[in-house]
Design a protein around this motif. Structure first.
Motif, PDB file in Angstrom:
ATOM      1  N   GLY A 184      23.135  67.021  35.838  1.00  6.54           N
ATOM      2  CA  GLY A 184      24.570  67.257  36.003  1.00  6.54           C
ATOM      3  C   GLY A 184      24.896  67.964  37.302  1.00  6.54           C
ATOM      4  O   GLY A 184      25.853  67.617  38.000  1.00  6.54           O
ATOM      5  N   VAL A 185      24.086  68.966  37.643  1.00  2.00           N
ATOM      6  CA  VAL A 185      24.280  69.653  38.927  1.00  2.00           C
ATOM      7  C   VAL A 185      24.108  68.674  40.078  1.00  2.00           C
ATOM      8  O   VAL A 185      24.899  68.660  41.030  1.00  2.00           O
ATOM      9  CB  VAL A 185      23.283  70.823  39.059  1.00  2.00           C
ATOM     10  N   ALA A 217      28.247  73.892  44.323  1.00  2.31           N
ATOM     11  CA  ALA A 217      27.713  74.233  43.005  1.00  2.31           C
ATOM     12  C   ALA A 217      27.156  75.647  42.965  1.00  2.31           C
ATOM     13  O   ALA A 217      26.192  75.965  43.669  1.00  2.31           O
ATOM     14  CB  ALA A 217      26.635  73.226  42.609  1.00  2.31           C
ATOM     15  N   ASN A 218      27.738  76.481  42.124  1.00  3.18           N
ATOM     16  CA  ASN A 218      27.281  77.849  41.912  1.00  3.18           C
ATOM     17  C   ASN A 218      26.618  77.932  40.545  1.00  3.18           C
ATOM     18  O   ASN A 218      27.090  77.326  39.582  1.00  3.18           O
ATOM     19  CB  ASN A 218      28.469  78.814  41.982  1.00  3.18           C
ATOM     20  N   ARG A 227      19.708  71.694  42.561  1.00  5.03           N
ATOM     21  CA  ARG A 227      20.523  71.415  43.749  1.00  5.03           C
ATOM     22  C   ARG A 227      21.681  72.410  43.893  1.00  5.03           C
ATOM     23  O   ARG A 227      22.589  72.188  44.706  1.00  5.03           O
ATOM     24  CB  ARG A 227      21.072  69.984  43.680  1.00  5.03           C
ATOM     25  N   LEU A 228      21.644  73.468  43.134  1.00  4.93           N
ATOM     26  CA  LEU A 228      22.680  74.501  43.260  1.00  4.93           C
ATOM     27  C   LEU A 228      22.729  75.041  44.685  1.00  4.93           C
ATOM     28  O   LEU A 228      21.698  75.212  45.332  1.00  4.93           O
ATOM     29  CB  LEU A 228      22.394  75.651  42.299  1.00  4.93           C
ATOM     30  N   ARG A 237      12.802  88.967  42.874  1.00  4.16           N
ATOM     31  CA  ARG A 237      12.082  87.749  43.233  1.00  4.16           C
ATOM     32  C   ARG A 237      12.976  86.521  43.065  1.00  4.16           C
ATOM     33  O   ARG A 237      12.921  85.594  43.872  1.00  4.16           O
ATOM     34  CB  ARG A 237      10.839  87.605  42.350  1.00  4.16           C
ATOM     35  N   ALA A 238      13.792  86.511  42.023  1.00  2.00           N
ATOM     36  CA  ALA A 238      14.671  85.371  41.780  1.00  2.00           C
ATOM     37  C   ALA A 238      15.605  85.135  42.962  1.00  2.00           C
ATOM     38  O   ALA A 238      15.757  84.001  43.442  1.00  2.00           O
ATOM     39  CB  ALA A 238      15.491  85.610  40.511  1.00  2.00           C
ATOM     40  N   ASN A 239      16.206  86.197  43.446  1.00  3.92           N
ATOM     41  CA  ASN A 239      17.124  86.055  44.576  1.00  3.92           C
ATOM     42  C   ASN A 239      16.386  85.612  45.845  1.00  3.92           C
ATOM     43  O   ASN A 239      16.881  84.776  46.592  1.00  3.92           O
ATOM     44  CB  ASN A 239      17.873  87.373  44.806  1.00  3.92           C
ATOM     45  N   ARG A 240      15.213  86.176  46.070  1.00  6.35           N
ATOM     46  CA  ARG A 240      14.453  85.775  47.258  1.00  6.35           C
ATOM     47  C   ARG A 240      14.040  84.307  47.173  1.00  6.35           C
ATOM     48  O   ARG A 240      14.196  83.549  48.137  1.00  6.35           O
ATOM     49  CB  ARG A 240      13.215  86.664  47.418  1.00  6.35           C
ATOM     50  N   GLN A 241      13.477  83.910  46.029  1.00  6.00           N
ATOM     51  CA  GLN A 241      12.988  82.536  45.895  1.00  6.00           C
ATOM     52  C   GLN A 241      14.135  81.540  45.985  1.00  6.00           C
ATOM     53  O   GLN A 241      13.977  80.457  46.554  1.00  6.00           O
ATOM     54  CB  GLN A 241      12.257  82.374  44.558  1.00  6.00           C
ATOM     55  N   PHE A 242      15.291  81.918  45.452  1.00  5.59           N
ATOM     56  CA  PHE A 242      16.424  80.994  45.468  1.00  5.59           C
ATOM     57  C   PHE A 242      17.048  80.885  46.854  1.00  5.59           C
ATOM     58  O   PHE A 242      17.246  79.787  47.379  1.00  5.59           O
ATOM     59  CB  PHE A 242      17.486  81.419  44.448  1.00  5.59           C
ATOM     60  N   PHE A 243      17.367  82.021  47.464  1.00  3.55           N
ATOM     61  CA  PHE A 243      18.167  81.994  48.691  1.00  3.55           C
ATOM     62  C   PHE A 243      17.335  81.810  49.962  1.00  3.55           C
ATOM     63  O   PHE A 243      17.849  81.274  50.950  1.00  3.55           O
ATOM     64  CB  PHE A 243      19.004  83.267  48.800  1.00  3.55           C
ATOM     65  N   LEU A 244      16.103  82.275  49.971  1.00  2.00           N
ATOM     66  CA  LEU A 244      15.300  82.146  51.188  1.00  2.00           C
ATOM     67  C   LEU A 244      14.626  80.777  51.232  1.00  2.00           C
ATOM     68  O   LEU A 244      13.413  80.633  51.270  1.00  2.00           O
ATOM     69  CB  LEU A 244      14.274  83.270  51.259  1.00  2.00           C
ATOM     70  N   ASN A 245      15.467  79.783  51.224  1.00  3.19           N
ATOM     71  CA  ASN A 245      15.048  78.385  51.243  1.00  3.19           C
ATOM     72  C   ASN A 245      15.825  77.703  52.361  1.00  3.19           C
ATOM     73  O   ASN A 245      17.044  77.547  52.262  1.00  3.19           O
ATOM     74  CB  ASN A 245      15.347  77.742  49.887  1.00  3.19           C
TER      75      ASN A 245
END
Length: 477
Positions: free
Chosen positions: A332-333, A343-344, A370-371, A430-438
């Protein structure tokens, strides 16, 4: 009966850690309804907009010389109520002081224990407030109003049996009383989507949700009720013409439950030639999302939408009652992002019984989606939820650490999981780093962000999330 003076306030300060400010839909709907039933002069204040102190808000109420005072409040702002009601009572001893909002629905009779108010309303307020006003000005007998919490003459607190029935046909409600607020003040403040300089209004097109998420409020019940597509289009058309808005955010708990309604709304918007953009910042149910609903959202110029995963663990999906189909969530995302909808995502860490492996499953699911953006919240139990009852029965000592008052979504930290505190909050970082540092995600944010010229302002905020955490998902929101 003389013309009555009604003061309504949404009680909440605007903080630096959680500055989001939207029109107070609860009291806007309440005011609109009550003035169809009574001869009222109404003053309506959203404390967040003016950022009044408790004393200043009380002074505003007193200066209006009200016959009736209504305070709508979430639990995170309830610490203001004792002083607020005390000052109003001292100045207006004969005024009827009423409480409503999520805090009352969560805490029940306790809300009146340290607050100088006459009654408190659980759930949606229109019908209950109508009956309260009728009773008050006809002798003051509150005992026959189902579910009402009130203070008897001897000072005791009474909760009436039963509950007020929900409003079955939402189309019978009047349009929100936007004429009672200055909309332009909201256009200068940060709303839920991180998008600036919008001429917008907020609307709520449905009430109730049939899903059984253990953390969620019960304010509107578990049965879905909705405005018809025609009524929603009427509201959109009316406010577009009256205020010249070009942006609408829907704050429904589950906007897309009725697939046909979304498609019919898109047809109404197209037929009427409405030129507005839509945002759905409160999240939709993603695993029931279909291609034709996405197309309808795109047809209505939907540019921003939130998608709530909550947990990437299939076991916890069952345990918590959300029961989201994770592969369908991801699909769906992806459908939405392919149509250039920004997409947030929402996720939570720290559920009871949650393990390190399950936390990493949530992080991986979000990071591999794909958020564009995401928030990783800390699970926090609010009273009158299944989550709270479970924690109370199994881990009562953990509830003692929670301070609901004088806090906000970003500060109420508690660990309900099976891992130590440092591990839980380490996973959150870790969640924020793994998600945003992409790099790929950063490029997609730059490509798809709905206001490219504002990116120099917002991109640092997104990147800061890569190093900070400790958000709290509030089930009352």
């Amino acid at each position: 009966m003389k013309r009555l003076r009604l003061f309504l306030a949404n009680v909440a300060r605007r903080s630096t850690t959680y500055p989001l400010t939207t029109p107070p839909m609860g009291i806007l709907s309440l005011a609109a309804y009550l003035r169809t039933k009574f001869d009222l002069e109404i003053k309506l204040i959203n404390q967040k907009v003016e950022n009044y102190t408790t004393l200043e808000l009380a002074e505003q109420a007193i200066l209006f010389k009200p016959d009736i005072v209504g305070f709508g409040v979430m639990t995170t702002a309830a610490h203001q109520l004792p002083e607020l009601t005390r000052r109003v009572r001292q100045a207006r001893p004969n005024a009827l002081i009423l409480l409503g909002g999520p805090h009352v629905s969560a805490f029940g009779e306790k809300v009146l224990e340290e607050v100088d108010a006459d009654a408190a309303v659980i759930g949606e307020g229109e019908l209950s407030f109508e009956e309260i006003l009728k009773a008050h000005f006809d002798g003051g007998d509150f005992s026959r109003i189902p579910g009402l919490i009130w203070r008897a003459d001897d000072g005791s607190i009474v909760r009436n049996p039963g509950q007020m029935p929900p409003i079955e046909n939402l189309d019978t409600l009047p349009l929100p009383a936007y004429d009672l607020i200055d909309l332009t003040k909201y256009w200068r403040l940060q709303s839920m989507p991180p998008v600036a300089r919008r001429r917008y209004i907020s609307l709520v097109s449905s009430r109730g949700c049939p899903y059984q998420c253990m953390w969620c409020h019960k304010i509107f019940g578990k049965r879905f009720r909705a405005h018809s597509a025609g009524r929603i289009a009427d509201e959109m058309e009316y406010f577009t013409r009256k205020y010249g808005i070009d942006d609408i955010e829907f704050l429904d708990d589950i906007f897309n439950l009725d697939r046909r309604r979304v498609i019919d709304l898109a047809e109404e918007v197209r037929r009427r030639g409405l030129k507005v953009r839509l945002a759905l910042p409160n999240a939709i149910r993603t695993d029931i999302l279909t291609e034709d609903v996405i197309d309808a959202m795109v047809d209505m110029n939907t540019y921003w939408c939130s998608f709530a995963l909550e947990t990437g663990s299939p076991r916890l999906q069952e345990y918590t009652g959300k029961r989201l189909n994770i592969p369908k969530f991801l699909a769906g995302v992806e459908m939405a992002v392919k149509k250039r909808i920004f997409a947030n995502g929402f996720a939570m860490l720290g559920f009871p019984t949650e393990t390190e492996q399950e936390m990493q499953m949530t992080i991986d699911t979000m990071a591999n989606s794909r958020l564009h953006t995401a928030s990783f919240f800390t699970v926090t139990p609010f009273p009158n939820t299944r989550l709270y009852q479970l924690v109370k029965e199994r881990f009562p000592e953990r509830l003692e650490k929670i301070r609901y008052g004088d806090t906000n979504f970003a500060m109420a930290r508690v660990n309900l999981s099976d891992v130590p505190d440092d591990v839980l909050f380490g996973y959150q970082r870790r969640a924020n780093r793994q998600f945003f540092l992409n790099p790929g995600r950063v490029l997609r944010i730059i490509r798809d962000y709905p206001q490219p010229l504002m990116l120099p302002y917002y991109l640092p905020i997104f990147l800061e999330r890569a190093t900070k955490g400790f958000l709290t998902r509030d089930s009352q929101a």
